[in-house]
Write an enzyme that holds these catalytic residues in place. Structure first.
Site, mmCIF file in Angstrom:
data_model
loop_
_atom_site.group_PDB
_atom_site.id
_atom_site.type_symbol
_atom_site.label_atom_id
_atom_site.label_comp_id
_atom_site.label_asym_id
_atom_site.label_seq_id
_atom_site.Cartn_x
_atom_site.Cartn_y
_atom_site.Cartn_z
ATOM 1 N N PHE A 123 0.857 -1.188 0.000
ATOM 2 C CA PHE A 123 0.000 0.000 0.000
ATOM 3 C C PHE A 123 0.889 1.232 0.000
ATOM 4 C CE2 PHE A 123 -2.772 2.978 2.480
ATOM 5 C CZ PHE A 123 -3.897 2.941 1.680
ATOM 6 N N LEU A 125 1.142 4.617 0.123
ATOM 7 C CA LEU A 125 0.577 5.947 0.412
ATOM 8 C C LEU A 125 1.627 6.858 1.059
ATOM 9 C CD1 LEU A 125 -1.962 7.823 0.605
ATOM 10 C CD2 LEU A 125 -2.348 6.862 2.888
ATOM 11 N N THR A 126 2.267 6.361 2.123
ATOM 12 C CA THR A 126 3.145 7.223 2.916
ATOM 13 C C THR A 126 4.378 7.663 2.128
ATOM 14 O OG1 THR A 126 2.409 6.099 4.895
ATOM 15 C CG2 THR A 126 4.448 7.342 5.087
ATOM 16 N N PRO A 128 7.963 10.590 2.356
ATOM 17 C CA PRO A 128 8.762 11.331 3.348
ATOM 18 C C PRO A 128 8.052 12.585 3.854
ATOM 19 C CG PRO A 128 10.168 10.578 1.549
ATOM 20 C CD PRO A 128 8.756 10.230 1.150
ATOM 21 N N ILE A 157 6.763 1.329 3.772
ATOM 22 C CA ILE A 157 5.735 0.531 3.104
ATOM 23 C C ILE A 157 5.897 -0.935 3.487
ATOM 24 C CG2 ILE A 157 4.713 -0.080 0.883
ATOM 25 C CD1 ILE A 157 4.594 2.978 1.651
ATOM 26 N N ARG A 268 6.678 -19.157 38.557
ATOM 27 C CA ARG A 268 7.768 -18.395 39.179
ATOM 28 C C ARG A 268 7.451 -18.164 40.672
ATOM 29 N NH1 ARG A 268 12.963 -16.780 39.351
ATOM 30 N NH2 ARG A 268 13.202 -14.610 39.959
ATOM 31 N N GLY A 339 10.026 -9.694 34.863
ATOM 32 C CA GLY A 339 11.226 -9.149 35.490
ATOM 33 C C GLY A 339 12.431 -9.257 34.572
ATOM 34 N N GLU A 363 -0.609 3.003 10.126
ATOM 35 C CA GLU A 363 -2.014 3.058 9.683
ATOM 36 C C GLU A 363 -2.801 4.145 10.428
ATOM 37 O OE1 GLU A 363 -3.921 -0.148 8.141
ATOM 38 O OE2 GLU A 363 -2.204 -1.501 8.123
ATOM 39 N N THR A 365 -1.510 7.344 13.209
ATOM 40 C CA THR A 365 -0.974 7.353 14.571
ATOM 41 C C THR A 365 -2.099 7.460 15.606
ATOM 42 O OG1 THR A 365 -0.839 9.751 14.539
ATOM 43 C CG2 THR A 365 1.145 8.555 13.823
HETATM 44 N N1 CAA Z 1 -13.801 7.008 3.500
HETATM 45 C C1 CAA Z 1 -14.151 7.684 2.375
HETATM 46 N N2 CAA Z 1 -13.893 9.012 2.189
HETATM 47 C C2 CAA Z 1 -13.251 9.659 3.181
HETATM 48 C C3 CAA Z 1 -12.853 9.028 4.370
HETATM 49 C C4 CAA Z 1 -13.152 7.646 4.516
HETATM 50 N N3 CAA Z 1 -12.824 6.991 5.639
HETATM 51 N N4 CAA Z 1 -12.236 9.929 5.160
HETATM 52 C C5 CAA Z 1 -12.239 11.096 4.498
HETATM 53 N N5 CAA Z 1 -12.867 10.937 3.301
HETATM 54 C C6 CAA Z 1 -13.110 11.965 2.289
HETATM 55 C C7 CAA Z 1 -13.876 13.145 2.890
HETATM 56 O O1 CAA Z 1 -15.275 12.912 2.841
HETATM 57 C C8 CAA Z 1 -13.466 14.273 1.977
HETATM 58 O O2 CAA Z 1 -14.229 14.196 0.789
HETATM 59 P P1 CAA Z 1 -14.672 15.530 -0.048
HETATM 60 O O3 CAA Z 1 -13.443 16.082 -0.667
HETATM 61 O O4 CAA Z 1 -15.639 15.008 -1.060
HETATM 62 O O5 CAA Z 1 -15.283 16.441 0.951
HETATM 63 C C9 CAA Z 1 -12.024 13.930 1.624
HETATM 64 O O6 CAA Z 1 -11.881 12.531 1.870
HETATM 65 C C10 CAA Z 1 -11.018 14.708 2.444
HETATM 66 O O7 CAA Z 1 -11.312 14.475 3.816
HETATM 67 P P2 CAA Z 1 -10.696 15.364 4.982
HETATM 68 O O8 CAA Z 1 -10.890 16.823 4.648
HETATM 69 O O9 CAA Z 1 -11.275 14.874 6.258
HETATM 70 O O10 CAA Z 1 -9.139 15.011 4.886
HETATM 71 P P3 CAA Z 1 -7.858 15.594 5.636
HETATM 72 O O11 CAA Z 1 -6.837 15.927 4.634
HETATM 73 O O12 CAA Z 1 -8.276 16.650 6.617
HETATM 74 O O13 CAA Z 1 -7.287 14.309 6.416
HETATM 75 C C11 CAA Z 1 -6.980 12.717 8.151
HETATM 76 C C12 CAA Z 1 -7.939 13.681 7.394
HETATM 77 C C13 CAA Z 1 -7.920 11.907 9.016
HETATM 78 C C14 CAA Z 1 -6.008 13.457 9.039
HETATM 79 C C15 CAA Z 1 -6.211 11.833 7.145
HETATM 80 O O14 CAA Z 1 -5.262 12.585 6.433
HETATM 81 C C16 CAA Z 1 -5.517 10.663 7.796
HETATM 82 O O15 CAA Z 1 -6.163 9.671 8.137
HETATM 83 N N6 CAA Z 1 -4.165 10.738 7.939
HETATM 84 C C17 CAA Z 1 -3.383 9.597 8.403
HETATM 85 C C18 CAA Z 1 -2.872 8.807 7.237
HETATM 86 C C19 CAA Z 1 -2.503 7.407 7.608
HETATM 87 O O16 CAA Z 1 -3.203 6.726 8.341
HETATM 88 N N7 CAA Z 1 -1.387 6.938 7.054
HETATM 89 C C20 CAA Z 1 -0.948 5.575 7.233
HETATM 90 C C21 CAA Z 1 -0.571 4.982 5.893
HETATM 91 S S1 CAA Z 1 -0.582 3.243 5.737
HETATM 92 C C22 CAA Z 1 0.787 2.701 6.559
HETATM 93 O O17 CAA Z 1 0.883 2.913 7.730
HETATM 94 C C23 CAA Z 1 1.885 2.001 5.800
HETATM 95 C C24 CAA Z 1 1.781 0.532 5.717
HETATM 96 O O18 CAA Z 1 2.340 -0.078 4.814
HETATM 97 C C25 CAA Z 1 1.103 -0.245 6.751
#
Ligand code: CAA
Length: 399
Positions: A123, A125-126, A128, A157, A268, A339, A363, A365
């Site tokens: 996945f 997404l993340t 730097p 990732i 223990r 311990g 996923e 924080t």
């Molecule tokens: N399902 C569907 N749509 C969603 C949604 C959801 N759960 N959450 C938000 N949306 C939609 C909103 O409805 C909005 O839509 P519109 O543009 O139509 O209005 C849009 O997405 C934007 O939403 P926000 O304005 O709420 O978004 P934001 O930029 O303010 O971010 C946040 C909100 C909750 C902080 C989000 O950025 C977030 O969750 N950040 C953390 C990211 C994360 O968890 N990263 C981990 C990556 S995976 C990983 O860890 C690596 C791995 O390999 C395991």
């Protein structure tokens, strides 16, 4: 909410528990020490079809529901967090996302092979500069004829170096903010794609965590998941499932601490009696048991809503926050109960202690979950899209 498990749910839990005790637990410590992803265990998981637990049978899965999937994930993490990470990524973040957003053709091509492990997903997404601020994607997708050229870097990732396919999030136009983010399924053999494992992790040492590099990586337009600009919603909906599996896994880690501590504490002896008869040890075990039961109910509530097809971002965030914290507390106290022996990797609690930390980092924080929960309670932004609030959400779950 029905508190009784169905025969199917009980059967998959029992099957996974026996598999985990027989195949995963005996090798977990050595794999952790060696910092190696164990392909032998993975192949046995593939053969059992476990990765397709919540995927419908028509796409090669086992066709179980989210409750069964949660119970199964818990059982894996009871013995090994590294192995559970494979489920969180492959099943929750990738396969379920393709199931929700993919075309019929994409689903038929990808899902059956993901259920058997022939295809492994990651996945992407993340980045730097885009961790908690996931909308700040710097990876670019430039249209070129009937394909896109992807360029950028991803970091942290899980499964990045073992994946055959990556979900890559990239922006077609940074000025559009999150509305420019688009998701592509990228074959990791595509020229311009490379991955590099990250070494020296605190925990999850037997799972792969990598950086991904994309250098004008050409991806056919038909590999896009959803439409141009759907990427952010796809990522957030994927995290609704990823966070669920992390919550269930965290409960498994708490259960693992309880199992280890209850055995050790009755063997223990100090001051003439088993330490389990000392009240301060009992207090720590009681906290673990209470947290374990509460956490299990929270992830099962999220599972119940998922089974009904109801938006559950709020309930999943609450489960992920609570269970991640519970796992850290339980692992901390488990080391305390052991311990000096808890301070070495002779016993699994030392590994549980190191593995627990990531549960309130990846996923989303702990702080991101708190933002989601608090903003919903304050009416600033409703996590489920519309006002539910905790009491209503609970009522919705109790049908
Ligand atoms: N399902 C569907 N749509 C969603 C949604 C959801 N759960 N959450 C938000 N949306 C939609 C909103 O409805 C909005 O839509 P519109 O543009 O139509 O209005 C849009 O997405 C934007 O939403 P926000 O304005 O709420 O978004 P934001 O930029 O303010 O971010 C946040 C909100 C909750 C902080 C989000 O950025 C977030 O969750 N950040 C953390 C990211 C994360 O968890 N990263 C981990 C990556 S995976 C990983 O860890 C690596 C791995 O390999 C395991």
């Amino acid at each position: 909410m029905d508190f009784d498990f169905t025969p199917d749910q009980l059967a998959i839990r029992k099957h996974m528990r026996e598999f985990a005790d027989r195949e995963i637990a005996p090798k977990a410590q050595a794999n952790d020490r060696a910092c190696e992803f164990d392909w032998d265990i993975a192949k046995k998981i593939f053969k059992e079809g476990f990765l397709g637990c919540p995927i419908p049978e028509e796409y090669g899965g086992l066709g179980y529901d989210y409750i069964a999937y949660g119970l199964m994930t818990e059982e894996v993490n009871r013995v090994c967090s590294s192995t559970r990470t494979l489920f969180s990524v492959q099943t929750s973040l990738v396969a379920l996302t393709i199931l929700k957003w993919g075309t019929e053709e994409q689903k038929r091509h990808l899902l059956p092979k993901m259920c058997t492990g022939e295809f492994i997903g990651c996945f992407g997404l993340t980045e730097p500069e885009a961790g908690s601020d996931a909308a700040n994607q710097q990876t670019r997708a430039v249209k070129d004829g009937d394909s896109y050229l992807l360029s950028g870097q991803k970091v942290w990732i899980s499964c990045g170096s073992i994946a055959t396919h990556a979900l890559v999030f990239a922006t077609v136009d940074p000025s559009l903010g999150h509305k420019g983010i688009t998701c592509f399924v990228v074959d990791t053999k595509t020229p311009g794609f490379s991955a590099q494992s990250i070494k020296g992790k605190l925990g999850l040492r037997a799972s792969d965590t990598s950086s991904l590099f994309l250098d004008e990586c050409r991806v056919p337009a038909e590999n896009m998941l959803g439409k141009v600009g759907d990427g952010f919603k796809i990522a957030m909906s994927a995290l609704d499932n990823g966070r669920f599996s992390v919550a269930a896994g965290a409960v498994g880690l708490v259960q693992g601490c309880i199992d280890q501590c209850s055995t050790y504490a009755m063997q223990r002896i100090t001051m003439g009696k088993p330490i389990g008869e000392h009240q301060q040890v009992q207090a720590m075990i009681a906290d673990m048991v209470a947290d374990c039961e509460a956490g299990r109910l929270l992830y099962l509530r999220a599972a119940h809503l998922k089974n009904k097809g109801v938006r559950n971002t709020l309930e999943t965030s609450i489960a992920k926050l609570f269970c991640g914290e519970a796992a850290n507390k339980a692992a901390h106290n488990a080391v305390q109960i052991f311990g000096g022996y808890g301070y070495s990797d002779e016993y699994p609690v030392e590994r549980y202690f190191r593995d627990a930390k990531v549960l309130n980092i990846y996923e989303g924080t702990r702080e991101i979950q708190k933002i989601i929960i608090a903003q919903d309670a304050l009416g600033i932004r409703y996590a489920n899209g519309t006002k539910t609030g905790a009491p209503t959400a609970l009522a919705g779950a109790c049908v």
